[in-house]
Design a protein around this motif. Structure first.
Motif, mmCIF file in Angstrom:
data_model
loop_
_atom_site.group_PDB
_atom_site.id
_atom_site.type_symbol
_atom_site.label_atom_id
_atom_site.label_comp_id
_atom_site.label_asym_id
_atom_site.label_seq_id
_atom_site.Cartn_x
_atom_site.Cartn_y
_atom_site.Cartn_z
ATOM 1 N N LEU A 183 0.822 -1.209 0.000
ATOM 2 C CA LEU A 183 0.000 0.000 0.000
ATOM 3 C C LEU A 183 0.857 1.261 0.000
ATOM 4 C CD1 LEU A 183 -2.859 -1.000 2.479
ATOM 5 C CD2 LEU A 183 -3.053 -0.627 -0.003
ATOM 6 N N GLY A 184 2.015 1.209 0.674
ATOM 7 C CA GLY A 184 2.916 2.357 0.663
ATOM 8 C C GLY A 184 3.427 2.644 -0.737
ATOM 9 N N ALA A 185 3.791 1.592 -1.474
ATOM 10 C CA ALA A 185 4.258 1.762 -2.851
ATOM 11 C C ALA A 185 3.121 2.254 -3.747
ATOM 12 C CB ALA A 185 4.820 0.446 -3.369
ATOM 13 N N TYR A 186 1.942 1.657 -3.574
ATOM 14 C CA TYR A 186 0.797 2.044 -4.394
ATOM 15 C C TYR A 186 0.395 3.498 -4.141
ATOM 16 C CZ TYR A 186 -4.138 2.515 -5.637
ATOM 17 O OH TYR A 186 -5.323 2.971 -6.125
ATOM 18 N N ALA A 187 0.349 3.901 -2.878
ATOM 19 C CA ALA A 187 -0.031 5.277 -2.553
ATOM 20 C C ALA A 187 0.982 6.267 -3.115
ATOM 21 C CB ALA A 187 -0.152 5.438 -1.043
ATOM 22 N N THR A 188 2.254 5.894 -3.130
ATOM 23 C CA THR A 188 3.280 6.775 -3.706
ATOM 24 C C THR A 188 3.024 7.006 -5.186
ATOM 25 O OG1 THR A 188 4.936 5.987 -2.122
ATOM 26 C CG2 THR A 188 5.756 7.039 -4.129
ATOM 27 N N VAL A 189 2.752 5.921 -5.905
ATOM 28 C CA VAL A 189 2.479 6.032 -7.340
ATOM 29 C C VAL A 189 1.230 6.869 -7.582
ATOM 30 C CG1 VAL A 189 1.834 4.711 -9.398
ATOM 31 C CG2 VAL A 189 3.632 3.864 -7.887
ATOM 32 N N LEU A 228 8.157 13.983 -1.928
ATOM 33 C CA LEU A 228 7.130 14.333 -0.948
ATOM 34 C C LEU A 228 6.071 13.232 -0.913
ATOM 35 C CD1 LEU A 228 5.819 16.283 1.061
ATOM 36 C CD2 LEU A 228 4.748 17.436 -0.906
ATOM 37 N N ALA A 229 5.798 12.626 -2.062
ATOM 38 C CA ALA A 229 4.809 11.546 -2.133
ATOM 39 C C ALA A 229 5.232 10.351 -1.291
ATOM 40 C CB ALA A 229 4.606 11.122 -3.587
ATOM 41 N N LEU A 230 6.555 10.118 -1.162
ATOM 42 C CA LEU A 230 7.025 9.010 -0.322
ATOM 43 C C LEU A 230 6.551 9.185 1.114
ATOM 44 C CD1 LEU A 230 10.757 8.650 -1.498
ATOM 45 C CD2 LEU A 230 8.741 7.494 -2.403
ATOM 46 N N LEU A 231 6.732 10.386 1.649
ATOM 47 C CA LEU A 231 6.327 10.665 3.033
ATOM 48 C C LEU A 231 4.817 10.665 3.175
ATOM 49 C CD1 LEU A 231 6.917 11.546 5.952
ATOM 50 C CD2 LEU A 231 7.057 13.905 5.116
ATOM 51 N N LEU A 232 4.132 11.326 2.257
ATOM 52 C CA LEU A 232 2.674 11.402 2.341
ATOM 53 C C LEU A 232 2.044 10.008 2.241
ATOM 54 C CD1 LEU A 232 1.942 14.553 0.124
ATOM 55 C CD2 LEU A 232 1.996 14.402 2.628
ATOM 56 N N ALA A 233 2.620 9.152 1.415
ATOM 57 C CA ALA A 233 2.087 7.796 1.263
ATOM 58 C C ALA A 233 2.190 7.024 2.570
ATOM 59 C CB ALA A 233 2.839 7.064 0.150
ATOM 60 N N ALA A 288 6.553 3.073 4.491
ATOM 61 C CA ALA A 288 7.697 3.878 4.069
ATOM 62 C C ALA A 288 8.704 3.024 3.306
ATOM 63 C CB ALA A 288 8.358 4.519 5.289
ATOM 64 N N ALA A 289 8.916 1.780 3.769
ATOM 65 C CA ALA A 289 9.831 0.868 3.074
ATOM 66 C C ALA A 289 9.313 0.552 1.670
ATOM 67 C CB ALA A 289 9.999 -0.413 3.884
ATOM 68 N N VAL A 340 9.763 1.319 -4.282
ATOM 69 C CA VAL A 340 9.291 1.707 -5.614
ATOM 70 C C VAL A 340 10.123 2.867 -6.152
ATOM 71 C CG1 VAL A 340 7.525 3.457 -5.053
ATOM 72 C CG2 VAL A 340 7.167 1.919 -6.978
ATOM 73 N N ALA A 341 10.701 3.671 -5.270
ATOM 74 C CA ALA A 341 11.582 4.746 -5.723
ATOM 75 C C ALA A 341 12.896 4.197 -6.264
ATOM 76 C CB ALA A 341 11.856 5.728 -4.581
ATOM 77 N N THR A 342 13.318 3.039 -5.762
ATOM 78 C CA THR A 342 14.570 2.450 -6.253
ATOM 79 C C THR A 342 14.360 1.668 -7.542
ATOM 80 O OG1 THR A 342 14.284 0.420 -4.939
ATOM 81 C CG2 THR A 342 15.468 2.251 -3.906
ATOM 82 N N THR A 343 13.199 1.038 -7.686
ATOM 83 C CA THR A 343 12.955 0.195 -8.863
ATOM 84 C C THR A 343 12.164 0.907 -9.950
ATOM 85 O OG1 THR A 343 10.916 -0.717 -7.920
ATOM 86 C CG2 THR A 343 12.983 -1.876 -7.421
ATOM 87 N N ILE A 344 11.483 1.997 -9.593
ATOM 88 C CA ILE A 344 10.647 2.797 -10.489
ATOM 89 C C ILE A 344 9.336 2.099 -10.846
ATOM 90 C CG2 ILE A 344 10.528 4.101 -12.662
ATOM 91 C CD1 ILE A 344 12.582 5.151 -10.702
ATOM 92 N N THR A 345 9.368 0.800 -11.060
ATOM 93 C CA THR A 345 8.170 0.080 -11.503
ATOM 94 C C THR A 345 7.360 -0.426 -10.308
ATOM 95 O OG1 THR A 345 9.371 -2.017 -11.654
ATOM 96 C CG2 THR A 345 9.267 -0.646 -13.643
#
Length: 345
Positions: free
Chosen positions: A78-84, A95-100, A228-229, A234-239
């Motif tokens: 869910l953290g990865a999905y919310a970031t996207v 900023l999306a990383l923290l908000l997610a 957060a993890a 998702v920030a490291t892999t992009i996909t």
């Protein structure tokens, strides 16, 4: 006349004070990593930091509060999905990383209201069911396109070197802040309450411990950290592909790191994360043999070192580098004077 012994209750020792200084120095040194490390080393250390976050968060839940979960991948995904989703809506990606992570922590409150009423195996299975449900719901989003997935396209606006450094610092800062938060939280009343709940929930409630409140705090903290993890991953892999992020292997990794390092200790999960990272680095390309090796390693520790590496060291030698509790020491007190009664404990 024999000299009476006194019982000293201590938290800090000379060794633990030195350890704190070394830990802070290491964290400052790691913050300078992108300045002198190569791209490959920066990427690998970012991965290690994410593993450290996951291990610490699972240990908070299971090691200190006794809530064994096999569904923490729900919050990771869910953290990865919310970031996207937030980045697609126009939020700056970092900023999306923290908000997610904050958004998932808020969502975990009503989830916890239900899940925390479950006990032992029911809680573990309930969390796994929650992860599968979250996976199915995310697949329904047209942005994700089912298992096809999507990408964190907004990060393409950054140069590769800048993106690598920013993600590294975000992962390091998250790991450091969460680790210190857990450290001080466990040294507070909440930490004492959590350990009482782990040992005997009914007994803890009978002496006035607010069981549900303490469990809720740790549950939300763990959800925030795992989210957060996931956002950092998702920030490291992009996909982003739901099957990858909601896979039960993430909980398996967390359990492995904590059990091997030492469940219920502060230092153990950090050590377990380093060991898991080392095994993955050396043998990750071996395919199925890598997984067999992980299973054999876990079996070895379960049979021969059930308290994990650091738990065994702590039990045998009494070493506490980062103490979250108190320990007793027997010392020698002054001999009682003739006109004063012996009051040594």
């Amino acid at each position: 006349m024999s000299v009476p012994r006194t019982v000293l209750v201590r938290r800090w020792t000379p060794l633990s004070r030195i350890a704190i200084v070394l830990v802070v120095a290491a964290q400052i040194g790691l913050a300078c990593g992108p300045a002198f490390l190569g791209a490959g080393a920066v990427d690998r250390l970012t991965t290690l930091f994410i593993y450290g976050i996951l291990a610490a968060m699972w240990n908070v839940l299971a090691g200190y509060a006794g809530m064994v979960s096999v569904g923490q991948q729900a919050f990771f995904g869910l953290g990865a999905y919310a970031t996207v989703r937030l980045a697609d809506a126009g939020a700056p990606p970092y900023l999306a990383l923290l908000l997610a992570a904050l958004l998932v922590a808020i969502v975990s409150l009503p989830i916890g209201a239900v899940m925390l009423r479950l006990r032992a195996g029911e809680f573990a299975i309930g969390m796994w069911v929650l992860a599968e449900l979250a996976h199915l719901l995310v697949n329904l989003d047209t942005l994700v396109q089912g298992e096809t997935g999507t990408s964190l396209i907004a990060l393409q606006d950054y140069a590769a070197a800048d993106r690598r450094a920013y993600t590294y610092w975000a992962a390091l800062a998250t790991m450091v802040l969460l680790a210190w938060l857990v450290f001080f939280l466990l040294r507070s009343r909440i930490g004492a309450a959590a350990q009482a709940i782990r040992d005997d929930e009914a007994a803890a409630a009978s002496v006035g411990v607010r069981v549900l409140g303490a469990k809720r705090i740790l549950f939300v903290l763990s959800a925030f950290g795992c989210a957060a993890a996931g956002a950092l991953w998702v920030a490291t892999t992009i996909t982003f592909q739901p099957r990858t992020y909601f896979g039960v292997q993430w909980s398996a990794y967390m359990i492995f790191m904590v059990l091997v390092g030492g469940i219920g200790t502060f230092e153990g999960p950090i050590l377990g994360a380093v060991l898991f990272f080392t095994i993955e680095t050396l043998f990750g390309a071996s395919g199925v043999w890598y997984l067999i090796g992980l299973g054999a390693c876990a079996l070895f520790f379960a049979l021969l070192l059930p308290r994990g590496i650091w738990g065994t060291i702590q039990d045998r030698f009494g070493i506490q580098l980062l103490p979250v509790g108190y320990h007793l020491e027997l010392g020698r007190g002054a001999a009682p004077s003739p006109d004063r009664p012996d009051t040594a404990a």
